[in-house]
Design a protein around this motif. Structure first.
Motif, PDB file in Angstrom:
ATOM      1  N   ARG A  14       0.731  -1.283  -0.080  1.00 18.82           N
ATOM      2  CA  ARG A  14       0.086  -0.048   0.078  1.00 18.82           C
ATOM      3  C   ARG A  14       0.768   1.341  -0.063  1.00 18.82           C
ATOM      4  O   ARG A  14       0.535   2.088  -0.605  1.00 18.82           O
ATOM      5  CB  ARG A  14      -1.043   0.051   1.082  1.00 18.82           C
ATOM      6  CG  ARG A  14      -2.070  -1.074   1.168  1.00 18.82           C
ATOM      7  CD  ARG A  14      -2.931  -0.705   2.179  1.00 18.82           C
ATOM      8  NE  ARG A  14      -2.543  -0.948   3.518  1.00 18.82           N
ATOM      9  CZ  ARG A  14      -2.612  -1.980   4.334  1.00 18.82           C
ATOM     10  NH1 ARG A  14      -3.080  -3.224   3.570  1.00 18.82           N
ATOM     11  NH2 ARG A  14      -2.004  -2.194   5.408  1.00 18.82           N
ATOM     12  N   PHE A  15       2.018   1.293   0.821  1.00 21.62           N
ATOM     13  CA  PHE A  15       2.807   2.204   0.817  1.00 21.62           C
ATOM     14  C   PHE A  15       3.471   2.608  -0.671  1.00 21.62           C
ATOM     15  O   PHE A  15       3.498   3.745  -1.109  1.00 21.62           O
ATOM     16  CB  PHE A  15       3.982   2.046   1.862  1.00 21.62           C
ATOM     17  CG  PHE A  15       5.065   3.187   1.976  1.00 21.62           C
ATOM     18  CD1 PHE A  15       4.934   4.297   2.933  1.00 21.62           C
ATOM     19  CD2 PHE A  15       6.193   3.393   1.302  1.00 21.62           C
ATOM     20  CE1 PHE A  15       5.685   5.353   3.098  1.00 21.62           C
ATOM     21  CE2 PHE A  15       7.005   4.394   1.315  1.00 21.62           C
ATOM     22  CZ  PHE A  15       6.920   5.580   2.178  1.00 21.62           C
ATOM     23  N   ASN A  16       3.971   1.407  -1.217  1.00 22.86           N
ATOM     24  CA  ASN A  16       4.420   1.805  -2.615  1.00 22.86           C
ATOM     25  C   ASN A  16       3.657   2.265  -3.479  1.00 22.86           C
ATOM     26  O   ASN A  16       3.968   3.031  -4.394  1.00 22.86           O
ATOM     27  CB  ASN A  16       5.147   0.369  -2.805  1.00 22.86           C
ATOM     28  CG  ASN A  16       6.458  -0.152  -2.220  1.00 22.86           C
ATOM     29  OD1 ASN A  16       7.038   0.701  -1.698  1.00 22.86           O
ATOM     30  ND2 ASN A  16       6.500  -1.447  -2.034  1.00 22.86           N
ATOM     31  N   ALA A  18       1.275   4.139  -3.010  1.00 22.79           N
ATOM     32  CA  ALA A  18       0.803   5.613  -2.835  1.00 22.79           C
ATOM     33  C   ALA A  18       2.177   6.386  -2.936  1.00 22.79           C
ATOM     34  O   ALA A  18       1.809   7.491  -3.086  1.00 22.79           O
ATOM     35  CB  ALA A  18       0.547   5.775  -1.411  1.00 22.79           C
ATOM     36  N   HIS A  19       3.274   5.890  -3.247  1.00 22.29           N
ATOM     37  CA  HIS A  19       4.521   6.627  -3.433  1.00 22.29           C
ATOM     38  C   HIS A  19       5.228   6.033  -4.603  1.00 22.29           C
ATOM     39  O   HIS A  19       6.496   5.398  -4.370  1.00 22.29           O
ATOM     40  CB  HIS A  19       5.495   6.635  -2.381  1.00 22.29           C
ATOM     41  CG  HIS A  19       4.669   7.005  -1.260  1.00 22.29           C
ATOM     42  ND1 HIS A  19       4.000   6.427  -0.149  1.00 22.29           N
ATOM     43  CD2 HIS A  19       4.709   8.354  -0.585  1.00 22.29           C
ATOM     44  CE1 HIS A  19       3.682   7.198   0.914  1.00 22.29           C
ATOM     45  NE2 HIS A  19       3.880   8.137   0.581  1.00 22.29           N
ATOM     46  N   TRP A 162       9.571   7.270  -1.279  1.00 23.60           N
ATOM     47  CA  TRP A 162       9.214   8.516  -0.268  1.00 23.60           C
ATOM     48  C   TRP A 162      10.051   9.648  -0.537  1.00 23.60           C
ATOM     49  O   TRP A 162       9.541  10.809  -0.834  1.00 23.60           O
ATOM     50  CB  TRP A 162       9.643   7.944   0.969  1.00 23.60           C
ATOM     51  CG  TRP A 162       9.577   9.137   2.088  1.00 23.60           C
ATOM     52  CD1 TRP A 162      10.564   9.856   2.666  1.00 23.60           C
ATOM     53  CD2 TRP A 162       8.464   9.339   2.670  1.00 23.60           C
ATOM     54  NE1 TRP A 162      10.056  10.588   3.513  1.00 23.60           N
ATOM     55  CE2 TRP A 162       8.628  10.531   3.722  1.00 23.60           C
ATOM     56  CE3 TRP A 162       7.281   9.063   2.874  1.00 23.60           C
ATOM     57  CZ2 TRP A 162       7.843  11.105   4.490  1.00 23.60           C
ATOM     58  CZ3 TRP A 162       6.300   9.646   3.640  1.00 23.60           C
ATOM     59  CH2 TRP A 162       6.638  10.697   4.510  1.00 23.60           C
ATOM     60  N   ASN A 165       9.050  11.384  -4.266  1.00 23.10           N
ATOM     61  CA  ASN A 165       7.649  11.882  -4.087  1.00 23.10           C
ATOM     62  C   ASN A 165       7.464  12.890  -2.800  1.00 23.10           C
ATOM     63  O   ASN A 165       6.626  13.579  -2.652  1.00 23.10           O
ATOM     64  CB  ASN A 165       6.533  10.664  -3.972  1.00 23.10           C
ATOM     65  CG  ASN A 165       6.462  10.030  -5.215  1.00 23.10           C
ATOM     66  OD1 ASN A 165       5.998  10.586  -6.474  1.00 23.10           O
ATOM     67  ND2 ASN A 165       6.703   8.951  -5.021  1.00 23.10           N
ATOM     68  N   ARG A 168       4.914  12.473  -0.189  1.00 23.34           N
ATOM     69  CA  ARG A 168       3.689  12.868  -0.516  1.00 23.34           C
ATOM     70  C   ARG A 168       2.987  11.680  -1.319  1.00 23.34           C
ATOM     71  O   ARG A 168       3.763  11.238  -1.801  1.00 23.34           O
ATOM     72  CB  ARG A 168       3.485  14.209  -0.859  1.00 23.34           C
ATOM     73  CG  ARG A 168       3.673  15.509  -0.375  1.00 23.34           C
ATOM     74  CD  ARG A 168       3.375  16.566  -1.280  1.00 23.34           C
ATOM     75  NE  ARG A 168       4.223  16.793  -2.378  1.00 23.34           N
ATOM     76  CZ  ARG A 168       5.397  17.269  -2.134  1.00 23.34           C
ATOM     77  NH1 ARG A 168       5.995  17.839  -1.277  1.00 23.34           N
ATOM     78  NH2 ARG A 168       6.159  17.384  -3.220  1.00 23.34           N
ATOM     79  N   ARG A 169       1.907  11.520  -1.031  1.00 21.61           N
ATOM     80  CA  ARG A 169       1.091  10.288  -2.139  1.00 21.61           C
ATOM     81  C   ARG A 169       1.247  11.061  -3.523  1.00 21.61           C
ATOM     82  O   ARG A 169       1.169  12.275  -3.663  1.00 21.61           O
ATOM     83  CB  ARG A 169      -0.236  10.334  -1.744  1.00 21.61           C
ATOM     84  CG  ARG A 169      -0.644   9.686  -0.108  1.00 21.61           C
ATOM     85  CD  ARG A 169      -1.944   9.479   0.185  1.00 21.61           C
ATOM     86  NE  ARG A 169      -2.642   8.602  -0.930  1.00 21.61           N
ATOM     87  CZ  ARG A 169      -2.745   7.313  -0.432  1.00 21.61           C
ATOM     88  NH1 ARG A 169      -2.203   6.755   0.666  1.00 21.61           N
ATOM     89  NH2 ARG A 169      -3.462   6.408  -1.323  1.00 21.61           N
ATOM     90  N   ALA A 170       1.217  10.396  -4.649  1.00 17.72           N
ATOM     91  CA  ALA A 170       1.370  10.773  -5.917  1.00 17.72           C
ATOM     92  C   ALA A 170       0.772   9.543  -6.772  1.00 17.72           C
ATOM     93  O   ALA A 170       0.639   8.415  -6.292  1.00 17.72           O
ATOM     94  CB  ALA A 170       2.769  10.883  -6.188  1.00 17.72           C
ATOM     95  N   ARG A 172       0.740   7.348 -10.381  1.00 19.32           N
ATOM     96  CA  ARG A 172       1.780   6.729 -11.039  1.00 19.32           C
ATOM     97  C   ARG A 172       2.348   7.758 -12.270  1.00 19.32           C
ATOM     98  O   ARG A 172       1.628   8.197 -12.861  1.00 19.32           O
ATOM     99  CB  ARG A 172       1.174   5.323 -11.788  1.00 19.32           C
ATOM    100  CG  ARG A 172       1.012   4.324 -10.667  1.00 19.32           C
ATOM    101  CD  ARG A 172       0.804   3.000 -11.526  1.00 19.32           C
ATOM    102  NE  ARG A 172      -0.120   3.134 -12.186  1.00 19.32           N
ATOM    103  CZ  ARG A 172      -0.654   2.238 -13.124  1.00 19.32           C
ATOM    104  NH1 ARG A 172       0.214   1.096 -13.378  1.00 19.32           N
ATOM    105  NH2 ARG A 172      -1.644   2.237 -13.953  1.00 19.32           N
TER     106      ARG A 172
END
Length: 218
Positions: A14-16, A18-19, A162, A165, A168-170, A172
């Motif tokens: 999930r982290f990957n 989002a970033h 991290w 980006n 921040r969330r970004a 693709r």
């Protein structure tokens, strides 16, 4: 213990997501270091959004960028400034390879979509004497070395996402919207077949689930 590990891996996924960041673009500067400062004709096979083709155009008289996906090629054309010596072509490189000979051929995260041995033979035949072929590809993890590299890559991958980006969330990147498929050949299989077709080819395992192949045509 298994439940805890599964939860940790899902959280990491999930982290990957989002970033996100482009693992292939990470190797573009390395690819350029394998090439001459100036060259005449280049072909980028599986060009995607054209990021590498545009970098090659700073050194080449002409770059032919080929991809089988019409949508992503249309996007690559929109992203490419007028005046750059890049021609984007929608084609199946196995059925309709670029014409003529090329001083440089690059192929990033594409050859596992193709019949491997036949694709290398096509690239070999397209390469001019003294030319350079650079492939960055994906292989199927097999054995302790591959699994160790995968374990090392996991936290580094998250850290890179991290940092790139800004925390921040970004969404693709455009370069990550191309079709994907898992690799089915192991690194050992790839190295064995490649060296039979391209004697003297240099292959290395790389971080972020990649390998590299460099070959200079005599």
């Amino acid at each position: 213990m298994k439940t805890l590990l599964s939860r940790a891996l899902r959280a990491l996924e999930r982290f990957n997501a989002a970033h996100p960041w482009d693992h292939n673009a990470h190797y573009h500067r390395w690819i350029l270091r394998q090439l001459p400062r100036r060259f005449d004709r280049a072909a980028d096979i599986g060009c995607g959004s054209g990021d590498l083709a545009r970098l090659l155009a700073a050194r080449a008289a002409a770059v032919e960028a080929v991809d089988a996906d019409p949508e992503i090629v249309a996007g690559a054309r929109r992203l490419t400034p007028a005046g750059l010596p890049v021609t984007f072509t929608v084609a199946d490189v196995m059925a309709d390879p670029p014409s003529g000979s090329h001083d440089v051929i690059t192929c990033v995260a594409t050859i596992h979509h193709l019949p491997f041995a036949r694709a290398l033979a096509v690239f070999r035949d397209l390469l001019a004497p003294g030319g350079t072929l650079v492939v960055v590809g994906l292989s199927r993890a097999h054995g302790p070395v591959d699994h160790l590299l995968g374990i090392v890559a996991m936290p580094v991958n998250a850290l890179m996402g991290w940092l790139k980006n800004g925390g921040r969330r970004a969404p693709r990147p455009v370069s990550m919207t191309a079709r994907t498929r898992p690799a089915d050949m192991t690194f050992d299989d790839i190295a064995r077949e490649a060296r039979s077709i391209l004697p003297g080819a240099r292959l290395e395992r790389r971080l972020f689930w990649r390998y590299s192949l460099v070959w200079h045509r005599p």
